[in-house]
Scaffold this motif. Structure first.
Motif, mmCIF file in Angstrom:
data_model
loop_
_atom_site.group_PDB
_atom_site.id
_atom_site.type_symbol
_atom_site.label_atom_id
_atom_site.label_comp_id
_atom_site.label_asym_id
_atom_site.label_seq_id
_atom_site.Cartn_x
_atom_site.Cartn_y
_atom_site.Cartn_z
ATOM 1 N N VAL A 68 1.105 -1.145 0.118
ATOM 2 C CA VAL A 68 0.050 -0.321 0.081
ATOM 3 C C VAL A 68 0.703 1.335 0.506
ATOM 4 O O VAL A 68 0.667 2.334 -0.629
ATOM 5 C CB VAL A 68 -0.693 -0.040 0.882
ATOM 6 C CG1 VAL A 68 -0.085 0.510 2.269
ATOM 7 C CG2 VAL A 68 -1.939 0.959 1.138
ATOM 8 N N SER A 109 10.054 6.927 7.747
ATOM 9 C CA SER A 109 9.653 5.762 8.126
ATOM 10 C C SER A 109 8.160 5.335 8.426
ATOM 11 O O SER A 109 7.285 5.791 8.232
ATOM 12 C CB SER A 109 10.035 6.039 9.410
ATOM 13 O OG SER A 109 10.629 4.886 10.012
ATOM 14 N N GLY A 164 5.500 1.443 8.377
ATOM 15 C CA GLY A 164 5.605 -0.012 8.638
ATOM 16 C C GLY A 164 5.963 -0.878 9.687
ATOM 17 O O GLY A 164 5.138 -1.785 9.883
ATOM 18 N N ASP A 200 8.070 9.204 11.874
ATOM 19 C CA ASP A 200 7.637 8.454 11.882
ATOM 20 C C ASP A 200 6.274 7.589 11.475
ATOM 21 O O ASP A 200 4.889 8.409 12.290
ATOM 22 C CB ASP A 200 8.294 7.997 12.887
ATOM 23 C CG ASP A 200 7.417 6.761 13.414
ATOM 24 O OD1 ASP A 200 7.003 5.402 12.500
ATOM 25 O OD2 ASP A 200 7.554 5.675 14.648
ATOM 26 N N TRP A 204 0.352 3.540 9.465
ATOM 27 C CA TRP A 204 -0.940 3.683 8.729
ATOM 28 C C TRP A 204 -0.918 2.399 8.967
ATOM 29 O O TRP A 204 0.207 1.045 8.882
ATOM 30 C CB TRP A 204 -1.386 4.277 8.143
ATOM 31 C CG TRP A 204 0.098 4.901 7.352
ATOM 32 C CD1 TRP A 204 1.516 4.868 6.723
ATOM 33 C CD2 TRP A 204 0.335 4.775 5.340
ATOM 34 N NE1 TRP A 204 1.392 5.065 5.761
ATOM 35 C CE2 TRP A 204 0.977 4.602 5.403
ATOM 36 C CE3 TRP A 204 -0.947 4.000 5.084
ATOM 37 C CZ2 TRP A 204 1.619 4.454 3.278
ATOM 38 C CZ3 TRP A 204 -1.046 3.277 3.255
ATOM 39 C CH2 TRP A 204 -0.089 3.994 3.176
ATOM 40 N N ASP A 218 -3.364 -3.018 16.594
ATOM 41 C CA ASP A 218 -2.560 -2.648 17.546
ATOM 42 C C ASP A 218 -2.843 -2.350 18.241
ATOM 43 O O ASP A 218 -3.822 -2.183 18.565
ATOM 44 C CB ASP A 218 -1.894 -1.208 16.544
ATOM 45 C CG ASP A 218 -1.383 -1.968 14.973
ATOM 46 O OD1 ASP A 218 -0.859 -2.817 14.814
ATOM 47 O OD2 ASP A 218 -0.423 -0.799 13.986
ATOM 48 N N ILE A 242 3.143 3.124 19.283
ATOM 49 C CA ILE A 242 2.823 1.887 19.033
ATOM 50 C C ILE A 242 3.780 0.825 19.369
ATOM 51 O O ILE A 242 4.816 1.037 18.935
ATOM 52 C CB ILE A 242 2.706 2.005 16.786
ATOM 53 C CG1 ILE A 242 2.427 2.885 16.474
ATOM 54 C CG2 ILE A 242 2.017 0.633 16.397
ATOM 55 C CD1 ILE A 242 0.301 3.704 17.281
HETATM 56 O O1 PRX Z 1 1.661 -3.093 13.097
HETATM 57 C C1 PRX Z 1 1.500 -1.581 12.349
HETATM 58 C C2 PRX Z 1 2.279 -1.292 11.597
HETATM 59 O O2 PRX Z 1 2.375 -2.143 10.815
HETATM 60 C C3 PRX Z 1 0.976 -2.769 10.298
HETATM 61 C C4 PRX Z 1 0.358 -2.235 9.060
HETATM 62 O O3 PRX Z 1 1.077 -3.020 8.251
HETATM 63 P P1 PRX Z 1 0.695 -2.787 6.394
HETATM 64 O O4 PRX Z 1 -1.077 -3.270 6.150
HETATM 65 O O5 PRX Z 1 1.419 -3.744 5.522
HETATM 66 O O6 PRX Z 1 1.199 -1.464 6.375
HETATM 67 C C5 PRX Z 1 2.227 -0.725 5.836
HETATM 68 C C6 PRX Z 1 2.480 0.509 5.940
HETATM 69 C C7 PRX Z 1 1.267 1.484 6.227
HETATM 70 C C8 PRX Z 1 0.317 -1.518 11.423
HETATM 71 O O7 PRX Z 1 -0.849 -2.200 12.036
HETATM 72 N N1 PRX Z 1 2.537 -0.376 11.049
HETATM 73 C C9 PRX Z 1 2.498 0.721 10.462
HETATM 74 N N2 PRX Z 1 3.587 1.537 9.862
HETATM 75 C C10 PRX Z 1 3.861 1.516 11.737
HETATM 76 C C11 PRX Z 1 3.948 0.486 11.903
HETATM 77 N N3 PRX Z 1 4.105 0.384 13.539
HETATM 78 C C12 PRX Z 1 4.666 1.264 14.236
HETATM 79 N N4 PRX Z 1 5.183 2.399 13.467
HETATM 80 C C13 PRX Z 1 4.605 2.815 12.567
HETATM 81 N N5 PRX Z 1 5.072 4.122 12.022
#
Ligand code: PRX
Length: 643
Positions: A306, A381, A383, A407, A410, A496, A508
């Motif tokens: 995404v 940053s 993911g 940071d 999403w 989360d 997070i």
């Molecule tokens: O756990 C969180 C983590 O990545 C998850 C979402 O993964 P995905 O749908 O593959 O999207 C990734 C790219 C947006 C979340 O539920 N996550 C994503 N960004 C962060 C994060 N955990 C901590 N800090 C972040 N900046």
């Protein structure tokens, strides 16, 4: 150290689009009258008919989320056509190949022409509004062209990451019954070739819905072409015109489906629609990265995720930015590659994942300092949680304490960034995603769904909708409600956990469900388990995340073999290879432990909490094991822990 506060530098605030006062004013305006606020923001994209209805959201019952619902638009027009008069000759995409000697620049005018040619060819193949088109491409310009061509004709794209196996590709194509597949002969990554067309051929053996395949020639490697079904991209677009009438789309018509792992079952098709998504992509890209005209912006993600959708293609192009697309990897030909590309293309804004930072950090400052990074202004940053140590290294070594780090928290489901600093407005704390963006209403709740106030820790939910959020799971609206709105009634549950400090900053802590985050890639433990039990030697499997220095989390598998099967090193290797083949290299198990028995409740439920603790070497506080059917298995597992 982790609680350090890095104030916004006055020089940065003075030039930023949004300073602290402006941010406060936006938050207040949105809280006072959300419709008026978004009516103002929606003009950032091009409408064929401007909406009069702004927001219609119900987080109860059947769950219905609609934004700008009577508006008419075409996403490709916002990303291309409307820039032609003002910036037709500006570079839209800088492409940097896996091979450091290959690159290309594509202007908005050229991109528009290439999109129109492909869109015309797609129409000629019979692709219509609402049809699903699967895209299985490497990081080449054609990936962006294919996405926008789908948008042009109103087809819904479903991108499958090029690292996924034929099986994973097939199940995604089948779920949404795609009629067209767009792929390439081969991809390149770190000097190696990825056999995309061969994988696609294997997948298509079980995908009767696919009538046509368009194949981009990338490496020139030999591939088989099936007569009547497969067409070379260059041949099929050769005679097409460079203009193409954009399909009129309702704001709530689907733009794309993207499959993502959940805690149960197969990956779900997260569905995003056109108007709200594009407004959110543009709004967040411009404000979070403080994007200014003429800047070079680089997001290192792959369009298969995404992040690539929103922050390589739709957000930057909607904002008329110059977006860099990178085919390669951070460590090849050497581990200075990211910084060499920054110097070569004078990158101003750089957005990557903590796993890459941690890997590069291991090699010290040398490879970074070798390259000029004076063009850099903002670092991002995404993911996974970024540990303060990696954050500080990124800040000090890469950004020379000059560049704010955003940071950004999403998810695939949220369409774009929800929690993040605005670089000219929010003081930074290493390791914290800081504060929600204007229009985002997070809360922390306990396991019963009670909203917790003040400095606390809990499950992260959203109390109201923002324009870019997903609308449904493709073909399964009941599962949408069940997955996201049933744990805590009337709230969107993110999956989360988070902590909120005295300043209201969010930290997070990671997933609280059975999803693990491996090097920034989301993986459902259930998927790995079902791949394992599909092997003839395996009777049962339980998979959990384990702490991993570089990847954040690794994949730890407890495997019970069928009676009479010997647990050998050869079999262990075979199972690792098996999972890679079934799902793809991103699902490679990091550890396999033979488990003669698994800890289960008397009703047969596997106690994953215990398995997670054993994998993390936290065997001190295992908690209550008295409800187990056979408490003895726990000690057996502890004694035979791997690694
Ligand atoms: O756990 C969180 C983590 O990545 C998850 C979402 O993964 P995905 O749908 O593959 O999207 C990734 C790219 C947006 C979340 O539920 N996550 C994503 N960004 C962060 C994060 N955990 C901590 N800090 C972040 N900046």
């Amino acid at each position: 150290m982790a609680d350090d506060i890095i104030a916004v530098k006055p020089a940065i605030a003075a030039k930023a689009r949004i300073d602290a006062a402006r941010r406060e004013a936006m938050v207040a305006a949105e809280a006072k009258d959300a419709e008026a606020f978004w009516r103002g923001e929606m003009t950032r994209i091009a409408w064929m008919k401007e909406p009069t209805k702004i927001k219609s959201v119900d987080f109860h019952g059947d769950i219905s989320i609609r934004w700008f619902e009577d508006g008419i638009l075409n996403a490709s027009v916002s990303c291309l056509d409307r820039h032609l008069a003002t910036r037709g000759d500006q570079v839209a995409i800088i492409w940097e190949g896996d091979d450091p000697n290959s690159d290309a620049k594509v202007t908005y005018r050229e991109l528009h022409a290439r999109v129109c040619k492909l869109a015309n060819a797609m129409r000629r193949l019979g692709v219509k509004k609402g049809d699903r088109v699967c895209i299985y491409l490497p990081m080449i310009v054609e990936a962006a062209v294919a996405m926008l061509a789908c948008a042009r004709v109103g087809a819904i794209h479903s991108i499958v990451f090029g690292g996924f196996s034929p099986d994973s590709l097939a199940s995604r194509i089948q779920d949404s019954e795609c009629t067209l597949l767009i792929t390439a002969d081969e991809g390149r990554r770190g000097g190696r070739k990825v056999p995309l067309k061969a994988n696609a051929d294997e997948a298509l053996l079980t995908c009767p819905s696919v009538r046509h395949v368009i194949v981009a020639k990338n490496t020139g490697g030999a591939v088989e072409m099936m007569k009547g079904r497969d067409h070379w991209w260059d041949t099929i677009t050769a005679g097409e015109g460079e203009t193409c009438e954009p399909e009129k789309m309702n704001a709530e018509d689907p733009l794309f489906i993207l499959y993502t792992s959940g805690s149960t079952g197969k990956p779900k098709g997260v569905l995003h629609t056109t108007g709200g998504y594009l407004v959110w992509a543009s709004f967040t890209h411009e404000n979070v990265f403080d994007y200014r005209d003429g800047e070079v912006y680089w997001c290192t993600a792959d369009v298969g995720w995404v992040t690539g959708h929103t922050y390589i293609v739709y957000g930057p192009l909607a904002n008329g930015a110059t977006t860099l697309m990178f085919e390669g990897v951070p460590s090849w030909p050497d581990n200075g590659r990211f910084w060499q590309v920054c110097a070569k293309h004078k990158v101003n804004i750089f957005y990557t994942a903590p796993t890459a930072i941690r890997a590069l950090m291991r090699d010290g400052e040398g490879p970074v300092k070798k390259h000029d990074r004076s063009s850099l202004r903002i670092l991002g940053s995404v993911g996974e949680p970024i540990n303060p140590e990696a954050w500080l290294w990124y800040y000090r070594v890469v950004g020379e304490e000059r560049c704010p780090i955003v940071d950004t928290w999403w998810q695939t489901e949220t369409g774009g960034i929800l929690i993040s600093p605005l670089p000219g407005a929010v003081a930074l704390k290493p390791g914290s995603a800081t504060l929600p963006l204007p229009g985002v209403k997070p809360a922390l709740v306990d396991n019963e769904g009670n909203i917790l106030e003040g400095a606390t820790e809990g499950n992260l939910v959203m109390l109201d909708a923002w324009p870019g959020m997903m609308r449904t799971i493709y073909g399964d609206h009941a599962r949408f409600g069940q997955t996201y709105f049933s744990t805590f009634k009337g709230m969107y549950f993110t999956g989360d956990g988070a902590r909120r400090d005295e300043d209201g900053y969010y930290w997070i802590t990671g997933r609280v469900d059975d999803v693990i985050n491996v090097a920034g890639h989301r993986m459902g433990t259930a998927e790995v388990e079902s791949a394992l039990v599909a092997h003839p030697a395996v009777a049962e499997a339980a998979v959990v995340g384990m702490p991993h220095e570089l990847k954040g989390q690794g994949i730890y598998c407890y495997v019970t073999l069928k009676t009479g099967v010997e647990p050998t090193e050869v079999l262990r290797k075979e199972l690792v290879a098996w999972v890679r083949k079934e799902i793809g290299p991103i699902a490679t198990p990091d550890a396999i432990q033979w488990a003669p028995g698994l800890p289960k409740t008397r009703s047969g439920k596997i106690m994953r909490r215990i398995l997670r603790k054993i994998a993390a070497n936290e065997t001190e506080g295992l908690g209550d094991t008295s409800t187990l059917a056979d408490p003895g298995v726990v000690q057996e597992l502890i004694d035979n822990k791997v690694g």
